[in-house]
Structure formats: C-alpha cells, structure tokens
Design an enzyme around this catalytic site. Structure first.
Site, PDB file in Angstrom:
ATOM      1  N   SER A  98     -11.878   8.053  -7.572  1.00  0.00           N
ATOM      2  CA  SER A  98     -12.294   9.465  -7.621  1.00  0.00           C
ATOM      3  C   SER A  98     -10.738  10.196  -7.443  1.00  0.00           C
ATOM      4  CB  SER A  98     -13.021   9.848  -6.395  1.00  0.00           C
ATOM      5  OG  SER A  98     -12.153   9.572  -5.225  1.00  0.00           O
ATOM      6  N   HIS A 128      -3.686  23.082   8.206  1.00  0.00           N
ATOM      7  CA  HIS A 128      -4.692  21.890   8.194  1.00  0.00           C
ATOM      8  C   HIS A 128      -4.943  21.473   6.399  1.00  0.00           C
ATOM      9  CE1 HIS A 128      -7.800  18.813   8.942  1.00  0.00           C
ATOM     10  NE2 HIS A 128      -7.331  18.866  10.212  1.00  0.00           N
ATOM     11  N   PRO A 129      -4.490  20.197   6.325  1.00  0.00           N
ATOM     12  CA  PRO A 129      -5.001  19.766   4.825  1.00  0.00           C
ATOM     13  C   PRO A 129      -6.528  19.822   4.193  1.00  0.00           C
ATOM     14  CG  PRO A 129      -4.472  17.962   6.340  1.00  0.00           C
ATOM     15  CD  PRO A 129      -3.996  19.034   7.072  1.00  0.00           C
ATOM     16  N   ASN A 130      -7.288  19.446   5.462  1.00  0.00           N
ATOM     17  CA  ASN A 130      -8.657  19.796   4.783  1.00  0.00           C
ATOM     18  C   ASN A 130      -9.190  21.228   5.224  1.00  0.00           C
ATOM     19  OD1 ASN A 130      -8.344  16.780   6.321  1.00  0.00           O
ATOM     20  ND2 ASN A 130      -9.787  16.543   4.471  1.00  0.00           N
ATOM     21  N   ASP A 131      -9.005  21.576   6.274  1.00  0.00           N
ATOM     22  CA  ASP A 131      -9.881  22.887   6.677  1.00  0.00           C
ATOM     23  C   ASP A 131      -9.296  24.077   5.866  1.00  0.00           C
ATOM     24  OD1 ASP A 131     -11.267  21.316   8.576  1.00  0.00           O
ATOM     25  OD2 ASP A 131     -10.018  21.778  10.081  1.00  0.00           O
ATOM     26  N   SER A 138     -13.634  19.562  -3.158  1.00  0.00           N
ATOM     27  CA  SER A 138     -13.721  18.190  -3.034  1.00  0.00           C
ATOM     28  C   SER A 138     -12.926  17.584  -3.952  1.00  0.00           C
ATOM     29  CB  SER A 138     -15.180  17.752  -3.094  1.00  0.00           C
ATOM     30  OG  SER A 138     -15.185  16.552  -3.186  1.00  0.00           O
ATOM     31  N   THR A 186      -3.934   1.382 -55.583  1.00  0.00           N
ATOM     32  CA  THR A 186      -5.108   1.071 -54.780  1.00  0.00           C
ATOM     33  C   THR A 186      -5.094  -0.497 -54.623  1.00  0.00           C
ATOM     34  OG1 THR A 186      -6.574   0.965 -56.739  1.00  0.00           O
ATOM     35  CG2 THR A 186      -6.206   3.149 -55.623  1.00  0.00           C
ATOM     36  N   SER A 317      20.714  -4.206 -38.815  1.00  0.00           N
ATOM     37  CA  SER A 317      20.908  -5.504 -38.410  1.00  0.00           C
ATOM     38  C   SER A 317      22.308  -5.793 -38.013  1.00  0.00           C
ATOM     39  CB  SER A 317      20.796  -6.239 -40.130  1.00  0.00           C
ATOM     40  OG  SER A 317      20.978  -7.666 -39.579  1.00  0.00           O
ATOM     41  N   GLU A 330       9.056   3.044 -38.025  1.00  0.00           N
ATOM     42  CA  GLU A 330       8.605   1.916 -37.151  1.00  0.00           C
ATOM     43  C   GLU A 330       8.131   2.462 -35.611  1.00  0.00           C
ATOM     44  OE1 GLU A 330      11.262  -1.403 -39.465  1.00  0.00           O
ATOM     45  OE2 GLU A 330      11.701  -0.868 -37.381  1.00  0.00           O
TER      46      GLU A 330
END
Length: 468
Positions: A98, A128-131, A138, A186, A317, A330
C-alpha cells in the site's frame, strides 16, 4: 559517534538516528525492507509533499487544525516538495504494497520538521504525524493520489514536450527529403519506390498518435483517490476535504485534477496506471521502429544500405579505426526495451487489486516514473544528436531504385503480371536492371518504357502511364 534517540510507535520503541527527521515507524520499515536500495523517485516525493501541504491548509480552513500547527506543516511539506529533506526518505520501493511505510515516512519527517520550525526538538510530538499531518487521510488514498499526480505531471511537462520536439523535427525532415525517391522495402525485400519524405512523414505521424495515446491515458490519471481514506468510504475525512485539496493541487500544477467518481474503484483498482503504462509501451514500440529504421537505412557507410548519413557522435570501435556506429539509435532501442519490461511489471501489479486495495503500488509507480523519465531523456538525446543532423544520400537512393527488380511492377498494367515477372527473373539472373532487360526484349517503345519506369510517379496513387 553514531548517536541515537528512542522513539515509540504502536508496536513499541525503536532506536532512531538522533539527527533523522523520521521516527519509529520509518525505522522499523527501514529494517524490514532492506531489499534493493532503490527509493521512491523525486516526482513522487514532490507529489506526496504537495498533498500534505494542501491537506494542512484545507484542514486549517475547515477549523480542524490550528493556525500555528498548519503553517508549520505547510512549511515543512514545502521543503519535502523542493527536495530539501530527501535524505530523510530512506525506504525501499519493495515494501508494504500500500505504500503505508512511505506515507508514514512523510508524516514523521514533516511532523518533526514542523516541530523544529516551531522551536521544539525532534521527537517532541508537538506536531503529531498521524493526528495532524495525516489528518483526513489514509495511506490507501494518499499513495494512489501521489502516484497519479506524479505521473500526470511528468507525462504532461516532461515527456510530451520531448515527443512534440521529435515530431516537429521528423516533419521537417519529411519536407526536406520529399523530392528524394528511394526503394521501398517490405519483408526486408525490395518493393516499389517511395519518397524518403513519405517515409519520414510516417514516422512523424507515429509520434503524433503516440502523443494522443499518452494524453488520453493521462486524463485517467487526473482522477484522484483522495477522500476515500481506508477503503473508499471516506471515514474520518471532512466531506469538503478532498474537493478543496484537489482544487489546490490543480491550481499548483496547472492540471485539472478531480475527485474520483467512485472511490472504491480508485483504491481497489489501478487500471489508470496500467493504461498509462500501456500508452508508454505503445510509444516505445513506435520509437523502436523509427530508431531501428534509421539505424538500418544508415548502415554502411560503403557496404550497407547507406541511404541516410547519420551524425558521427563518437568513435565506434576499440579495434577498428574510423568506425562510427549508430549509437544514439542503439541507446533509444535499449530505452524502449526497458519500457516494455516495465509495462510487464505494471501489468502484473495491476492484477493485484485484492478486495478494497491494490497491494503492488510502490513497484507500479517506480516503473511508471522510470519509463516516463527514460523515454523523455532518450527521445531528447535521439532527437538532438541524431534526427536533427540526419542527411540523405541522394545518389545512393537513386542508384538502388534503378537496381531494384520491383521496378517491373509499373509494367504490369501494360504488359501483364506474367510477362513482367519473366522480365524480373531475367534481370535477376543476368545481373541487369529491369529497364535493360525490357529494352532488350523490345516489350515497349523506348518512350513508353521511359515513362513507365520513371520512379517518381510510382510514389503516387494511380496507374503509371495510364491514370493520374
């Protein structure tokens, strides 16, 4: 001395380098995913920082985040966007499917940097990293949104301009070479004549159609999963959050991003990414054909086809003095091969939308952004160091046309297929031209033979010598 500090997450404590802006979750993931040493590309981190910045702004405006905290998060996120904090993004691409670990890496870095900006120490949790940083979000809607933003921006502002420049130069060569008649081929065998300009007009059209495919695929990427939170239901996100954040991102990028029509589709499937990769594969196929044709048409210089003179950009070469190879072609061929391989990985990853989430997102965006970057760089170099300097070998083109057995095709409407085929066989067996054999056999008066075997009218619709 290697100084550390102790940080804590929901699983317990972790030692973290004292100077690191990331925290316990990132440290735990760093230990778990010591796989390749390949991190997330810069465009993705820029997009991730952009989401965090505008999320903080919107949450502030909605009254969900206090002014001081929001301003600090926005300033820290700006530093993420600008690449100033890249050393603190330490996680491998091959991680949780995820991308949760990298979302938390961003949350922790921004939170700690924001705390620093507010005069507090790293790890203080003042921000706070989450709050705070992850408020209303998410990993399951942030990561796919960052994927779409990064890819759409790079396609629009990096790859498409490079392709437009190539298309323009191929078109210019089509005009410059329009009066040069060469033999068509062709099945790798001689066919009826074409003009070199017609050949290059076909190349230019291939690139135009590739651009159209990329732009169509890019439109799918403009739908963002933001606002769906964990499973697409939008739990814990303000109803106005996604719309406002996406509007701000649109203003910042100049692209018209929009909220996903259906968040369950946006998070459980990655069909838009698969489609985008498909457009890049299509582009790679077109470029491979063009580069390979140019490489072969320039083969020689004396013992090959030699119809094009390619710019000499470096010695070819280590043992053969004076040898010059079609290295720019190439190089592009190898880029195209890598893009096709990346598409295979993305396709397999696209199969992994299990229930409400795809669990192969990190490797998908790694491959997608690599393909975009490789194509853009490969096209620019091929265009500037090969296509722009291409020259036609007019004498060689005209000589090969006259030698071709396919010239007898123009005689068919007048003398019939079987008799024309016999002339071709005699020409091949004797080493003479179709013109010489037909003249010897007296199949047509000289003036009519000259008119029918004029290669220039053979490059246009109609029946040579009868209708035009």
């Amino acid at each position: 001395m290697n100084q550390t500090r102790i940080e804590q997450d929901s699983m317990g404590t972790m030692e973290v380098p004292a100077a690191a802006l990331y925290g316990a979750q990132t440290a735990r993931a760093k230990a778990n995913f010591a796989i390749s040493g390949t991190g997330f590309p810069r465009p993705f981190l820029r997009a991730l920082g952009m989401i965090k910045q505008h999320a903080a702004q919107v949450n502030r405006d909605l009254g969900l985040l206090d002014e001081q905290c929001a301003e600090a998060i926005m300033a820290a996120a700006e530093e993420v966007m600008n690449g100033q904090l890249d050393e603190h993004f330490v996680l491998d691409i091959f991680q949780t499917g995820s991308g949760t670990s990298t979302n938390m890496n961003a949350n922790e870095v921004i939170a700690n940097r924001a705390a620093q900006l507010l005069g507090q120490t790293i790890g203080s949790r003042l921000v706070h990293p989450n709050d705070h940083v992850n408020l209303g979000q998410s990993s399951n809607d942030v990561i796919p949104s960052a994927m779409h933003i990064a890819a759409a921006v790079e396609m629009r502002f990096t790859l498409v301009p490079a392709l437009f420049a190539l298309q323009e130069n191929l078109g210019e060569k089509a005009l410059a070479f329009n009066d040069i008649v060469k033999i068509g081929r062709t099945h790798l065998q001689d066919a009826t004549p074409v003009r070199l300009g017609q050949v290059f007009s076909g190349y230019a059209r291939q690139i135009a159609l590739a651009i159209r495919a990329i732009e169509s695929a890019q439109d799918e990427l403009l739908e963002l999963a933001l606002g769906g939170t964990a499973v697409g239901s939008g739990l814990n996100a303000h109803p106005q959050f996604a719309g406002r954040v996406i509007a701000a991102i649109s203003a910042a990028t100049g692209l018209e991003f929009r909220e996903a029509v259906n968040h369950f589709e946006a998070q459980s499937g990655k069909d838009g990414v698969v489609s985008a990769s498909g457009s890049l594969k299509r582009t790679a196929c077109a470029l491979f054909k063009i580069a390979n044709d140019i490489r072969l048409l320039g083969s020689g210089p004396r013992c090959g086809l030699g119809e094009l003179n390619l710019p000499a950009v470096q010695p070819g070469s280590s043992i053969m003095p004076g040898k010059v190879n079609p290295v720019m072609a190439e190089s592009l061929l190898q880029v195209c091969a890598q893009v096709v391989g990346n598409d295979a990985t993305i396709t397999l990853s696209g199969l992994s939308g299990n229930f409400e989430l795809n669990v192969m997102m990190p490797v998908m965006i790694h491959n997608l952004l690599q393909s975009i970057d490789l194509l853009a760089a490969g096209v620019r170099q091929f265009n500037e160091r090969c296509v722009q300097g291409l020259e036609a070998n007019r004498a060689r083109c005209e000589s090969l046309v006259e030698q071709s057995l396919a010239m007898c095709t123009a005689l068919v409407p007048v003398i019939g297929y079987d008799r024309a085929a016999e002339i071709a066989k005699q020409a091949y067996a004797s080493g003479r031209t179709v013109r010489e054999v037909a003249r010897q056999l007296g199949v047509l008066p000289e003036e009519e033979l000259r008119r029918l075997l004029d290669p220039r009218p053979m490059t246009e619709p109609g029946v040579p010598g009868i209708t035009r």
